[in-house]
Enzyme design. Sequence first.
Site, PDB file in Angstrom:
ATOM      1  N   SER A   7       0.809  -1.210   0.000  1.00 20.39           N
ATOM      2  CA  SER A   7       0.000   0.000   0.000  1.00 20.39           C
ATOM      3  C   SER A   7       0.847   1.266   0.000  1.00 20.39           C
ATOM      4  CB  SER A   7      -0.950  -0.035   1.190  1.00 20.39           C
ATOM      5  OG  SER A   7      -1.870   1.022   1.118  1.00 20.39           O
ATOM      6  N   HIS A   8       0.726   2.045   1.057  1.00 21.57           N
ATOM      7  CA  HIS A   8       1.371   3.357   1.132  1.00 21.57           C
ATOM      8  C   HIS A   8       2.758   3.272   1.769  1.00 21.57           C
ATOM      9  CE1 HIS A   8      -0.975   2.153   4.512  1.00 21.57           C
ATOM     10  NE2 HIS A   8      -0.137   2.813   5.282  1.00 21.57           N
ATOM     11  N   ASP A  35      -2.461   6.512  -3.389  1.00 21.48           N
ATOM     12  CA  ASP A  35      -1.310   5.896  -2.725  1.00 21.48           C
ATOM     13  C   ASP A  35      -0.624   4.842  -3.595  1.00 21.48           C
ATOM     14  OD1 ASP A  35      -3.282   3.940  -2.574  1.00 21.48           O
ATOM     15  OD2 ASP A  35      -2.507   3.146  -0.688  1.00 21.48           O
ATOM     16  N   ASP A  49      -0.777   1.623  -4.058  1.00 18.57           N
ATOM     17  CA  ASP A  49      -1.554   0.631  -4.810  1.00 18.57           C
ATOM     18  C   ASP A  49      -2.889   1.170  -5.307  1.00 18.57           C
ATOM     19  OD1 ASP A  49      -2.458   0.781  -2.181  1.00 18.57           O
ATOM     20  OD2 ASP A  49      -3.272  -1.249  -2.237  1.00 18.57           O
ATOM     21  N   ASP A  66      -5.585   2.530  -3.783  1.00 15.08           N
ATOM     22  CA  ASP A  66      -6.881   2.413  -3.115  1.00 15.08           C
ATOM     23  C   ASP A  66      -7.194   3.591  -2.192  1.00 15.08           C
ATOM     24  OD1 ASP A  66      -5.061   1.679  -1.201  1.00 15.08           O
ATOM     25  OD2 ASP A  66      -6.004  -0.233  -0.689  1.00 15.08           O
ATOM     26  N   ARG A  67      -6.194   4.419  -1.877  1.00 13.54           N
ATOM     27  CA  ARG A  67      -6.469   5.582  -1.022  1.00 13.54           C
ATOM     28  C   ARG A  67      -6.627   6.847  -1.861  1.00 13.54           C
ATOM     29  NH1 ARG A  67      -2.997   5.287   4.557  1.00 13.54           N
ATOM     30  NH2 ARG A  67      -3.647   3.173   5.096  1.00 13.54           N
ATOM     31  N   LYS A 119     -11.305  -0.455  -1.298  1.00 12.78           N
ATOM     32  CA  LYS A 119     -11.465   0.977  -1.389  1.00 12.78           C
ATOM     33  C   LYS A 119     -10.823   1.422  -2.698  1.00 12.78           C
ATOM     34  CE  LYS A 119      -7.576   1.672   1.770  1.00 12.78           C
ATOM     35  NZ  LYS A 119      -7.505   0.788   2.943  1.00 12.78           N
TER      36      LYS A 119
HETATM   37  C1  G1P Z   1      -4.265   1.277   8.095  1.00  9.27           C
HETATM   38  C2  G1P Z   1      -5.505   2.126   8.249  1.00  9.27           C
HETATM   39  C3  G1P Z   1      -6.734   1.314   7.930  1.00  9.27           C
HETATM   40  C4  G1P Z   1      -6.610   0.724   6.528  1.00  9.27           C
HETATM   41  C5  G1P Z   1      -5.294  -0.050   6.418  1.00  9.27           C
HETATM   42  C6  G1P Z   1      -5.051  -0.529   4.996  1.00  9.27           C
HETATM   43  O1  G1P Z   1      -4.321   0.188   8.993  1.00  9.27           O
HETATM   44  O2  G1P Z   1      -5.595   2.682   9.537  1.00  9.27           O
HETATM   45  O3  G1P Z   1      -7.877   2.117   8.033  1.00  9.27           O
HETATM   46  O4  G1P Z   1      -7.676  -0.132   6.256  1.00  9.27           O
HETATM   47  O5  G1P Z   1      -4.205   0.784   6.789  1.00  9.27           O
HETATM   48  O6  G1P Z   1      -4.946   0.526   4.087  1.00  9.27           O
HETATM   49  P1  G1P Z   1      -3.551   0.187  10.403  1.00  9.27           P
HETATM   50  O7  G1P Z   1      -2.107   0.479  10.114  1.00  9.27           O
HETATM   51  O8  G1P Z   1      -4.162   1.303  11.208  1.00  9.27           O
HETATM   52  O9  G1P Z   1      -3.808  -1.167  10.985  1.00  9.27           O
HETATM   53 ZN    ZN Z   2      -3.306   1.289  -0.354  1.00  6.53          ZN
END
Ligand code: G1P
Ligand code: ZN
Length: 543
Positions: free
Chosen positions: A113-114, A277, A279, A281-282, A376
């Site tokens: 992800s990010h 982000d 991937d 999805d954000r 998302k």
């Molecule tokens: C974080 C975000 C959560 C999201 C997840 C994946 O998870 O807070 O809302 O679904 O990334 O993108 P966390 O690191 O808080 O467990």
């Molecule tokens: Zn992501």
Amino acid sequence: MSIRTVATTPFNDQKPGTSGLRKKVTVFQSVNYLENFVQAIFDTIAAPAGSTLVVGGDGRYYNREAIQVILKIAAANGFGKVLVGQGGILSTPAASCVIRKYRTYGGIILSASHNPGGPDGDFGIKYNTANGGPAPEKITDAIFARSKALEKYRMVDAPDVALDQQGSFSLGDMTVEVIDPVADYADLMESLFDFAAIRTLLSGGFRLSFDAMHAVTGPYAKEIIERRLGAPAGTVINGVPLPDFGQGHPDPNLTYAHELVEIMYGDHAPDFGAASDGDGDRNMILGNHFFVNPSDSLAVIAANAKLAPGYAKGLAGVARSMPTSGAADRVAAKLGIPCYETPTGWKFFGNLMDAGKVTLCGEESFGTGSDHVREKDGLWAVLFWLNILAKRGQSVEDIVHQHWAEYGRNVYSRHDYEGLPADAANGLMAHLKSRFASLPGQNFGRYTVRLCDDFSYTDPIDGSVSTGQGLRVIFEDGSRIVFRLSGTGTEGATLRIYLEAFESDPAKQRMDAQEALGELIGIAHELSELKARTGREQPTVIT
Ligand code: G1P
Ligand code: ZN
């Protein structure tokens, strides 16, 4: 075809977190680490012979190597076909779209992800089921259990598949179909939103900037925003995906998307700014010198959903993760539709969407989406906003201010304390919990504690129970503080403190969130003994 059965020893740390298994690239590169986990997935899901799988990732470092390994293990485990995005690319929402459109057995998405990428960065892998959504906890728990007992994996001996050219290739008895990673997703977007209205908006002097942060959405945004919607070339910045995201941190928030923030808060700022982000999805939504809090974004989209053709018939319901502000609840109440409160993580929305109970879902962590896929979806949110702006003809800021005036404002912020020693973080949470019995009724400044709990959730569809989902301190006036430890990090612990207060008076609604939440921030520090236990007083990231 020659299938090799390789003896291996199990790893004991392959427990998927909030969103799949995430580790340093170097961990995934250790002998048999990836292979074991992939075999554990296949053993767990037990797909019938000849099933089809989708594989793709966000293009980060190690994406290509991992895909070759997955393809060879899939071929040795009886899959009939794998759909792979060209170059190994599929954004997370696009992977979900492809799984659903071609009715495949499931999919494997490679992303952290990010989190930063590159040889010293992070890598991740997760399994999505046939509905296109992240596997629910009962499957991820079974995968983890299997990984701890795994003694062998199967793999075909074959040369690597060429991923850069679309077409069908054979790998043993399996077909690898390299597909256009963008087209199916772009078509889906075009079916949901009023592209003609957005095109008219963009040709009338409305200016926007989209920051793909050198991550996966570049090709998607260029196709949709520049080509199909006619925005001028250069609207998409940082649009070429790089394996290390240009050494950036591909997280669309005010801290990490600083290039976009400088544009949107600079002279001659565009009318609209957005970022996505690693991937895809954000999303972060900005107006000219204006930040839209993600919890508010969900509420604004819900309130205006009927302006988009794909949602013209209205919403079945909305869902938000527990730490997300209650702004969407107010819209749902006015619309007379249900609003569900789930634990953090998109996987908890899947059942609600599959059962037709909710149409829109969102998280405060810059995640918004709907039942068009089961992830998302960053670009979807951007297009939804453009659709709303095209129809309402107002600025982003005016739309949000008007929303607050109508519904009240849930003033909101999240403070992250990254890189804490795990012991200190766990100790802080345990200490907080130990105070819970005595807190109700106590006064802190103008706030009186109404209740404290450790959030647990019973899925209304399958009855599964998820406990330990975050410590909540809720005050008499509905304000609240939530404490949670991140489940996505790969180093140390990250403490997240979520702060929310309600402001019904339009004269006070435009106050800076940090200022408005000042007293709650002090209470959060006091309750958790933050400074004494972690040595920190200032968050690493504020969103
Ligand atoms: C974080 C975000 C959560 C999201 C997840 C994946 O998870 O807070 O809302 O679904 O990334 O993108 P966390 O690191 O808080 O467990
Ligand atoms: Zn992501």
